[in-house]
Design a protein around this motif. Structure first.
Motif, short mmCIF file in Angstrom:
data_model
loop_
_atom_site.label_atom_id
_atom_site.label_comp_id
_atom_site.label_asym_id
_atom_site.label_seq_id
_atom_site.Cartn_x
_atom_site.Cartn_y
_atom_site.Cartn_z
N GLY A 232 0.80 -1.22 0.00
CA GLY A 232 0.00 0.00 0.00
C GLY A 232 0.83 1.26 0.00
N LEU A 233 1.86 1.32 -0.85
CA LEU A 233 2.77 2.46 -0.85
C LEU A 233 2.27 3.60 -1.73
CD1 LEU A 233 6.23 0.64 -1.25
CD2 LEU A 233 4.94 1.11 0.85
N ASP A 234 2.39 4.83 -1.21
CA ASP A 234 2.17 5.99 -2.07
C ASP A 234 3.50 6.41 -2.68
OD1 ASP A 234 3.58 7.31 -0.05
OD2 ASP A 234 1.83 8.37 0.74
N HIS A 235 3.52 7.54 -3.38
CA HIS A 235 4.73 7.96 -4.09
C HIS A 235 5.90 8.20 -3.13
CE1 HIS A 235 7.03 9.68 -7.41
NE2 HIS A 235 7.34 10.71 -6.64
N ALA A 236 5.63 8.87 -2.01
CA ALA A 236 6.71 9.18 -1.07
C ALA A 236 7.27 7.90 -0.46
CB ALA A 236 6.20 10.12 0.03
N ALA A 237 6.40 6.97 -0.08
CA ALA A 237 6.87 5.72 0.50
C ALA A 237 7.63 4.89 -0.53
CB ALA A 237 5.69 4.92 1.05
N SER A 238 7.18 4.90 -1.77
CA SER A 238 7.89 4.17 -2.82
C SER A 238 9.30 4.70 -3.00
CB SER A 238 7.12 4.27 -4.14
OG SER A 238 5.87 3.61 -4.06
N ARG A 239 9.46 6.01 -2.93
CA ARG A 239 10.79 6.61 -3.04
C ARG A 239 11.69 6.16 -1.88
NH1 ARG A 239 11.47 11.47 -6.05
NH2 ARG A 239 12.82 12.26 -4.38
N ALA A 240 11.13 6.15 -0.67
CA ALA A 240 11.93 5.77 0.50
C ALA A 240 12.40 4.33 0.40
CB ALA A 240 11.11 5.99 1.77
N TYR A 241 11.49 3.43 0.00
CA TYR A 241 11.87 2.02 -0.07
C TYR A 241 12.82 1.74 -1.24
CZ TYR A 241 8.91 0.55 3.75
OH TYR A 241 8.37 0.36 5.00
N ALA A 242 12.70 2.49 -2.32
CA ALA A 242 13.66 2.33 -3.42
C ALA A 242 15.07 2.66 -2.95
CB ALA A 242 13.26 3.22 -4.59
N LEU A 243 15.21 3.75 -2.19
CA LEU A 243 16.53 4.11 -1.66
C LEU A 243 17.00 3.09 -0.65
CD1 LEU A 243 18.93 6.02 -1.43
CD2 LEU A 243 17.61 7.36 0.23
N LEU A 244 16.11 2.62 0.23
CA LEU A 244 16.49 1.63 1.23
C LEU A 244 17.04 0.38 0.55
CD1 LEU A 244 16.59 0.47 4.10
CD2 LEU A 244 14.19 -0.21 3.81
N LEU A 245 16.39 -0.09 -0.51
CA LEU A 245 16.83 -1.28 -1.22
C LEU A 245 18.26 -1.12 -1.71
CD1 LEU A 245 15.96 -4.07 -2.34
CD2 LEU A 245 15.18 -2.88 -4.41
N MET A 246 18.60 0.08 -2.17
CA MET A 246 19.93 0.33 -2.70
C MET A 246 20.98 0.55 -1.62
SD MET A 246 19.51 -0.03 -5.86
CE MET A 246 17.95 -0.32 -6.73
N CYS A 247 20.55 0.61 -0.37
CA CYS A 247 21.49 0.88 0.73
C CYS A 247 21.78 -0.35 1.58
CB CYS A 247 20.94 2.01 1.61
SG CYS A 247 20.90 3.62 0.81
N LEU A 248 21.07 -1.45 1.36
CA LEU A 248 21.27 -2.65 2.16
C LEU A 248 22.47 -3.44 1.67
CD1 LEU A 248 17.60 -3.90 2.54
CD2 LEU A 248 18.96 -2.66 4.24
N ARG A 249 23.16 -4.10 2.60
CA ARG A 249 24.27 -4.96 2.23
C ARG A 249 23.75 -6.17 1.47
NH1 ARG A 249 27.21 -9.45 4.18
NH2 ARG A 249 29.45 -9.33 3.73
N GLY A 250 24.35 -6.44 0.33
CA GLY A 250 23.92 -7.52 -0.52
C GLY A 250 23.80 -7.01 -1.95
N SER A 251 23.32 -7.85 -2.84
CA SER A 251 23.02 -7.42 -4.20
C SER A 251 21.52 -7.14 -4.28
CB SER A 251 23.45 -8.49 -5.19
OG SER A 251 24.86 -8.70 -5.10
N VAL A 252 21.08 -6.64 -5.42
CA VAL A 252 19.70 -6.15 -5.55
C VAL A 252 19.10 -6.62 -6.87
CG1 VAL A 252 18.29 -4.09 -5.90
CG2 VAL A 252 20.04 -4.11 -4.12
N CYS A 253 17.86 -7.06 -6.84
CA CYS A 253 17.08 -7.31 -8.05
C CYS A 253 15.89 -6.35 -8.07
CB CYS A 253 16.56 -8.73 -8.10
SG CYS A 253 17.71 -9.94 -8.78
N ILE A 254 15.70 -5.69 -9.18
CA ILE A 254 14.46 -4.94 -9.39
C ILE A 254 13.72 -5.57 -10.56
CG2 ILE A 254 15.30 -2.79 -8.37
CD1 ILE A 254 15.81 -1.71 -11.14
N TYR A 255 12.42 -5.58 -10.48
CA TYR A 255 11.57 -6.27 -11.46
C TYR A 255 10.98 -5.26 -12.44
CZ TYR A 255 7.60 -9.10 -13.14
OH TYR A 255 6.68 -9.78 -13.91
N GLN A 256 10.93 -5.63 -13.69
CA GLN A 256 10.44 -4.72 -14.73
C GLN A 256 9.14 -4.05 -14.29
OE1 GLN A 256 9.97 -7.75 -17.90
NE2 GLN A 256 7.78 -7.36 -17.83
N GLY A 257 9.09 -2.73 -14.43
CA GLY A 257 7.92 -1.96 -14.01
C GLY A 257 8.03 -1.43 -12.61
N GLU A 258 8.94 -1.99 -11.81
CA GLU A 258 9.16 -1.49 -10.45
C GLU A 258 9.64 -0.05 -10.50
OE1 GLU A 258 12.10 -2.56 -6.65
OE2 GLU A 258 11.50 -4.13 -8.06
#
Length: 549
Positions: free
Chosen positions: A355-381
């Motif tokens: 149930g993310l709005d635009h602001a929450a989506s931005r926050a979680y996108a940055l969080l994903l890029m800041c966690l230790r590990g590699s990252v997968c993003i899915y087309q359309g994400e």
């Protein structure tokens, strides 16, 4: 051509550790771009859209299965591992796609399904013909119990028993998924070698690695022992929907077997003969997933990384949840390497799921890029696509058809990618697509977002670039993640770079204390918070990254 003589692809430097901290873009080929007007996406369509992929700044693409298949499970039922299904193109098209990707500095990972095949695969066609043919022992066959019932209580993820009766051999064969997806018998060394030959075939065509589907399903218990019941309080729906009785068992005998590690060592040894090939393993287990991830990625003779399911579940990742997941990693997989994802082709898109709005989506996108590990993003994400509501009469997914309406299947996250909202079918295809393009997705299309500086698409480009620009984010050490109220805090450090990160994962503003030291705000275009007198004020969904000076 052998692995030792494989030329380095144009535009790609040799870095055997490129995967560590990489950003991988998952492509579901049926739904990415239709290049020939048949309503189904294909390999040339991916090649055509490579500029968009490269513009995101990702390191690699992962392409879901495109091999020859009857498509009962949309490519995850393979009938020829070494060819392209005509629906998606030809081997020449694949070679062109690899060339286009490498020209733009993007590596190519393909999805290998090694635990099972289609029942139309020549191996199985021969195996089921008799008990004495050369492939007779290439699949998991078992005699019935004296009363004619299956040999044990194993279940299928797609519903019902994990065994199917075959009148030709008067035996049951094992299937973890559809009845048309018989499980290979990897206890047979000839099967192992055949699968290694498949991997070598694609490595020699220039692929940079494999995403291994259901990596923990390769081996079964030779004694065919019953799985024990799982207490109701330990059940969860991260692997199978809650309505599926598969969740009622502790799957210690039909998967997660210790023999898996020896086979992974053989596969890893093959990849190590190539300049910079990698393995991303998918661990499908609701109880021990992270523990298995740690086992399968520890050291230098197993998978490089494994796909983590913790953030693919329905549980909302509030501050406490994120801290708990990171603590779990520290406890059971500290020597391993996770590949994090929020969405993929099997789960409800995370903007809808959480149930993310635009602001929450931005926050979680940055969080994903800041966690230790590699990252997968899915087309359309990168567009913030919500889950599509596909009516029953338009469903294609056998999983959804089986469990409708309590579980609507996976078609809602697999609808065609919207390129231009002003075009028919949002620019995906000039004809009726295999799944409908939701009307509301037209407004999320790439062409529309390119014109809007505040669009999520541009934010994804910025946060991916931020990850690349800072070694501490890509591959640095990570301190324990602390949750204080709605805020998570942690540090990343690599060589001389030390970063402090805080994320307000709520709609309520909050003030937090900054660790002692001198700090300056990093990446103002993605967070915007500035420390003042040792304090930070974080607005709703506001993150902050500070660099030590």
């Amino acid at each position: 051509m052998t692995g030792n003589t494989l030329p380095v692809a144009t535009g790609l430097s040799i870095d055997k550790d490129w995967w560590r901290g990489a950003v991988i873009y998952q492509i579901y080929p049926r739904s990415f771009q239709d290049s020939n007007g048949d309503g189904v996406g294909d390999l040339l369509g991916i090649a055509e859209r490579m500029p968009h992929i490269a513009s995101l700044g990702v390191d690699a693409i992962w392409i879901s299965p495109f091999f020859t298949s009857p498509m009962k499970d949309f490519g995850y039922d393979v009938s020829n591992y070494c060819d392209v299904d005509p629906l998606f193109g030809t081997l020449a098209d694949f070679d062109w796609l690899v060339e286009r990707a490498h020209e733009q500095g993007v590596k190519v990972i393909i999805d290998l399904v090694l635990s099972h095949t289609s029942d139309l695969h020549p191996w199985f066609v021969e195996s089921r013909s008799s008990r004495t043919n050369p492939h007779a022992d290439w699949y998991v066959w078992a005699d019935p119990k004296p009363d004619g019932t299956p040999p044990n209580n194993w279940l299928s993820i797609f519903g019902g028993p994990g065994w199917q009766w075959d009148a030709r051999r008067c035996q049951y064969y094992m299937h973890n998924f559809l009845t048309s997806q018989p499980d290979l018998n990897l206890h047979n060394p000839d099967v192992q070698q055949a699968l290694l030959d498949v991997a070598q075939f694609w490595l020699d065509r220039g692929v940079d690695g494999f995403r291994l589907d259901t990596i923990n399903f390769y081996f079964h218990d030779k004694e065919l022992r019953n799985n024990p019941a799982l207490p109701s309080e330990e059940r969860n729906d991260s692997i199978a929907p809650a309505v599926n009785p598969y969740n009622h068992q502790n799957h210690i005998y039909d998967k997660n077997r210790p023999e898996n590690l020896d086979f992974l060592a053989r596969l890893r040894a093959l990849l190590d003969t190539y300049p910079a090939a990698t393995i991303v393993g998918e661990v499908g287990d609701a109880q021990r997933g992270m523990e298995i991830l740690g086992e399968y990625t520890k050291g230098n003779d197993r998978a490089h990384m494994c796909y983590a399911f913790e953030f693919l579940a329905n549980d909302f990742p509030d501050a406490a949840r994120v801290a708990d997941v990171m603590d779990l990693v520290d406890r059971v997989a500290a020597q391993g390497w996770a590949c994090w994802a929020f969405s993929n082709h099997d789960v409800v898109r995370h903007t809808t799921r959480w149930g993310l709005d635009h602001a929450a989506s931005r926050a979680y996108a940055l969080l994903l890029m800041c966690l230790r590990g590699s990252v997968c993003i899915y087309q359309g994400e990168e567009l913030g696509l919500p889950e599509a509501d596909v009516p029953f009469e338009a469903l294609q997914d056998p999983y959804g058809i089986e469990f409708w309406p309590e579980f609507k299947g996976r078609d809602g996250c697999r609808t065609p990618f919207p390129w231009d909202g002003k075009l028919q079918n949002a620019g995906f295809s000039p004809v009726l697509p295999w799944l409908p393009v939701p009307y509301e997705h037209h407004g999320y299309a790439v062409a529309e977002q390119e014109l809007d500086p505040g669009a999520l698409l541009h934010h994804y480009r910025r946060v991916i670039q931020l990850r690349h620009d800072h070694p501490a984010l890509r591959n640095g050490r990570q301190s324990p993640v602390r949750a204080e109220g709605h805020v998570i805090q942690f540090e990343r450090e690599q060589n001389e770079e030390r970063l402090f990160l805080a994320f307000n994962l709520s709609e309520e503003p909050v003030d937090i204390k900054v660790p002692r030291g001198e700090w300056q705000a990093l990446g103002q275009d993605v967070n915007g918070a500035i420390p003042l007198d040792g304090w930070l004020h974080l607005g709703p969904w506001q993150p902050c990254i500070l660099a030590a000076v």
